[in-house]
Motif scaffolding. Structure first.
Motif, PDB file in Angstrom:
ATOM      1  N   ALA A 243       0.827  -1.203   0.000  1.00 33.90           N
ATOM      2  CA  ALA A 243       0.000   0.000   0.000  1.00 33.90           C
ATOM      3  C   ALA A 243       0.864   1.257   0.000  1.00 33.90           C
ATOM      4  O   ALA A 243       0.555   2.240  -0.699  1.00 33.90           O
ATOM      5  N   GLU A 244       1.958   1.221   0.746  1.00 36.65           N
ATOM      6  CA  GLU A 244       2.842   2.382   0.800  1.00 36.65           C
ATOM      7  C   GLU A 244       3.478   2.644  -0.552  1.00 36.65           C
ATOM      8  O   GLU A 244       3.529   3.789  -1.020  1.00 36.65           O
ATOM      9  N   ARG A 245       3.966   1.581  -1.201  1.00 36.01           N
ATOM     10  CA  ARG A 245       4.579   1.760  -2.519  1.00 36.01           C
ATOM     11  C   ARG A 245       3.573   2.321  -3.522  1.00 36.01           C
ATOM     12  O   ARG A 245       3.890   3.216  -4.314  1.00 36.01           O
ATOM     13  N   LEU A 246       2.365   1.798  -3.505  1.00 38.69           N
ATOM     14  CA  LEU A 246       1.346   2.265  -4.437  1.00 38.69           C
ATOM     15  C   LEU A 246       0.972   3.716  -4.150  1.00 38.69           C
ATOM     16  O   LEU A 246       0.811   4.524  -5.069  1.00 38.69           O
ATOM     17  N   VAL A 253      -5.522   4.192  -3.561  1.00 37.66           N
ATOM     18  CA  VAL A 253      -5.415   3.090  -2.596  1.00 37.66           C
ATOM     19  C   VAL A 253      -6.375   3.295  -1.435  1.00 37.66           C
ATOM     20  O   VAL A 253      -6.428   4.372  -0.847  1.00 37.66           O
ATOM     21  N   LEU A 254      -7.092   2.237  -1.082  1.00 35.61           N
ATOM     22  CA  LEU A 254      -7.894   2.208   0.141  1.00 35.61           C
ATOM     23  C   LEU A 254      -7.426   1.021   0.963  1.00 35.61           C
ATOM     24  O   LEU A 254      -7.520  -0.130   0.521  1.00 35.61           O
ATOM     25  N   ARG A 255      -6.894   1.282   2.141  1.00 33.07           N
ATOM     26  CA  ARG A 255      -6.366   0.226   3.013  1.00 33.07           C
ATOM     27  C   ARG A 255      -7.409  -0.156   4.039  1.00 33.07           C
ATOM     28  O   ARG A 255      -7.802   0.654   4.883  1.00 33.07           O
ATOM     29  N   LEU A 256      -7.871  -1.402   3.978  1.00 34.90           N
ATOM     30  CA  LEU A 256      -8.818  -1.922   4.965  1.00 34.90           C
ATOM     31  C   LEU A 256      -8.061  -2.589   6.107  1.00 34.90           C
ATOM     32  O   LEU A 256      -6.910  -2.973   5.971  1.00 34.90           O
TER      33      LEU A 256
END
Length: 637
Positions: A243-246, A253-256
């Motif tokens: 997620a960080e790289r993207l 990005v949506l981090r669940l």
């Protein structure tokens, strides 16, 4: 082929049930046979806890921030993020005991997500590790979903590849204009294969070969082609890394979920952070706190005899209505946020989140595929007809505690079986280790195919303005403790192993390394045993706050440091080395260092195993072998 699929799913169901039963037995036995004090000592429980804050959480739940009453290092507890727990007051079997899931773990606080704020949240309580029923439920639901696919379901070809050994199919190699110009040729080929795959492709990423970078390119290319992508991994850490790289590239990005330590680059992209900016969340948080206050007030007034049962029941009912309204507000905001993002990131088990059940994806990217048991992998893989899996079968395997289930197949992953069908691209260029550190794992575990990139092949600590140590020259050092009498020990009431004498030497070596001018944050100490990690943390407590990291092997996969000290602990007359014999675990420990790897161990015990015998021969040829008798590891002046 249908018969083969049905048989495979039935076998998995039986093995999954067996593993669930093993977890239940272990937790029940630990709770029945060990006192609370002993469970606390082993890191299986916590006592004298209090709730210091309460927040609204996604899914209409609540987050309790919990703190021990006293100086307790929670990072040495076995209870970590994602673990199910039981909060209890008088007895764990009482009806008022509350189940929850740890969402974060800091050194002095835990965040535990619960369905509702407990009525007794303002009273001191205890916490126990709980059997992971939710994880097993998710795996069982996934098995049922894959068994019930309809005739026109687009996932049928993927099911045949996963469960019936159908050869993975590939279309023509696409003409790719790469976003990341710095990708090497094996990485580019892996991206092309992923995009050409009609069902599944595999990326085999040995340590330091840029697997995460490669997957980032796959996701960015897929989104550019109009795809919606679910990015998953076995652990929260790996999901966060992706997620960080993207996010760094501006991807939507949506981090669940609730990662243990969200990096600043990812925090703004988590569902929590996005929800906090919505008016719905602010209202839900106020209603949640109002509900908790209503319960506390009603309980206090009832205890003083100021109200009766009816008034207390009415107050609790009003608190319940406030919580339901808070959930409805959060659900509305969650749906809107989900609809706006082409990339959703979650753990493999977290892909079963209720929020995603009506959401379809075009592709699933599953990192750490060699650490996910098949039922958990199927949770994530059920979300799309195309899959890109990445992992390394030479590093940590899935955690399976039932030995019969492991031998019967639950310890082997889809990745390993599909690799035999030729769907794999090996990433061969590593960008982490000095060539002398890379050579042993390459020759022993990767057929000698790894190559050190010129930027790292000869880098050393001296390049970081660190003082040379003439008695420990070069990037690879083995401190041999044979003959020192530092014998391992294991008490009757603790299954873990420690070695006090060797721990003192490791502490001395760490302080010697620090005296050379290397910052604490650039050093890690890795040991296979929790008891030894606990002892090392006690001896270096003054350095932990400055960034020195000490932990067991499992917590370091996917990580790297400029310098790593590996404490192998085992020292006995019988040559017993326990789970050090799992060379995949040792491969992780020995491949975290970039510029210096210092291993401390007893050659008389270790060399009876062929892997360690070969490692010591490698040190003799390419490193420095030093007897612990030569000096005491004093800091440099």
């Amino acid at each position: 082929m249908t018969d083969a699929i049905d048989e495979a799913l039935e076998t998995l169901r039986a093995l999954w049930d067996r593993e669930r039963a093993a977890h239940r037995r272990r937790h029940a036995e630990e709770r029945a046979q060990l006192s609370l004090a002993e469970r606390v000592r082993r890191g299986l429980a916590l006592k004298d806890l209090e709730v210091v804050d309460t927040d609204a959480a996604p899914g209409g739940r609540a987050t309790l921030w919990i703190q021990p009453r006293g100086d307790v290092d929670l990072e040495m507890s076995r209870i970590g993020p994602g673990e199910p727990v039981l909060l209890w007051w008088d007895d764990p079997a009482d009806e008022d005991a509350v189940r929850g899931v740890v969402s974060r773990r800091l050194r002095d606080r835990l965040a535990v997500m619960v369905d509702e704020v407990p009525e007794r949240a303002d009273e001191p309580f205890r916490l126990d590790a709980e059997a992971p029923e939710a994880t097993f439920d998710r795996g069982a639901r996934a098995l049922a979903r894959w068994a019930g696919l309809e005739k026109r379901d687009p996932r049928l070809p993927l099911r045949e590849a996963l469960l019936a050994s159908a050869p993975p199919a590939f279309g023509p190699a696409p003409d790719v204009r790469f976003f990341d110009d710095a990708l090497n040729e094996p990485q580019r080929e892996a991206v092309r294969r992923a995009l050409a795959a009609e069902t599944v492709s595999l990326i085999h990423g040995p340590p330091g070969t840029g697997k995460t970078r490669c997957l980032t390119e796959v996701v960015r290319q897929a989104v550019a082609r109009g795809e919606r992508v679910l990015v998953t991994a076995a652990s929260n850490l790996a999901v966060d890394n992706l997620a960080e790289r993207l996010a760094e590239h501006g991807a939507p990005v949506l981090r669940l979920g609730h990662p243990a330590r969200v990096s600043p680059a990812v925090e703004a992209h988590t569902l929590d952070a996005m929800l906090e900016k919505t008016p719905e969340h602010k209202l839900a948080r106020q209603w949640t706190r109002d509900a908790a206050a209503l319960r506390r007030k009603a309980r206090a007034r009832f205890g003083r005899g100021q109200i009766g049962y009816r008034e207390r029941r009415e107050a609790f009912a009003e608190a319940g209505r406030l919580m339901r309204d808070a959930r409805a507000q959060l659900r509305s905001a969650e749906d809107l946020l989900l609809a706006r993002h082409a990339i959703v990131c979650a753990t493999a088990a977290g892909a079963d989140a209720a929020l995603l059940r009506k959401t379809s994806f075009d592709r699933v990217v599953l990192d750490e595929a060699t650490q996910a048991t098949d039922p958990i992998a199927l949770v994530a893989l059920s979300r799309a007809p195309k899959v890109t899996m990445a992992g390394d079968p030479r590093q940590l395997p899935p955690t399976v505690i039932d030995p019969d289930a492991e031998r019967a197949g639950l310890g082997t992953t889809f990745f390993e079986r599909l690799a035999e069908a030729g769907a794999t691209t090996l990433l061969e260029v590593q960008h982490r280790m000095h060539e002398a550190l890379m050579r042993f794992p390459s020759e022993r575990l990767y057929g000698g195919r790894l190559r050190a990139h010129p930027s790292v092949a000869a880098h050393r600590l001296a390049d970081l303005a660190v003082t040379d140590d003439p008695l420990r020259p070069g990037p690879l050092v083995f401190i041999d403790t044979a003959g020192k009498g530092w014998t391992e020990r294991r008490t009757e009431d603790d299954p873990s192993t420690d070695n006090p004498g060797q721990a003192e030497r490791v502490i001395a070596e760490a302080r010697r390394l620090l005296s050379r001018g290397l910052p604490d944050a650039d050093i890690a100490i890795i040991t296979p045993y929790l008891a030894q990690a606990r002892r090392l943390r006690e001896g270096l407590a003054d350095r932990l706050a400055a960034g020195l990291e000490i932990g067991t092997v499992d917590g370091f996969q996917g990580r790297e440091k400029e310098a790593v000290i590996v404490d192998l602990v085992r020292s006995n007359e019988d040559g017993e080395i326990g789970f050090l014999a799992d060379v995949r675990r040792m491969n992780v420990a020995l491949t975290r260092a970039k510029r210096l790897l210092l291993v401390v161990g007893d050659s008389a015990t270790l060399a009876r195993h062929p892997f360690y015998e070969a490692f010591m021969a490698h040190v003799e040829a390419h490193g420095s072998w030093i007897s612990a008798w030569a000096d005491e590891g004093e800091p440099l002046v």
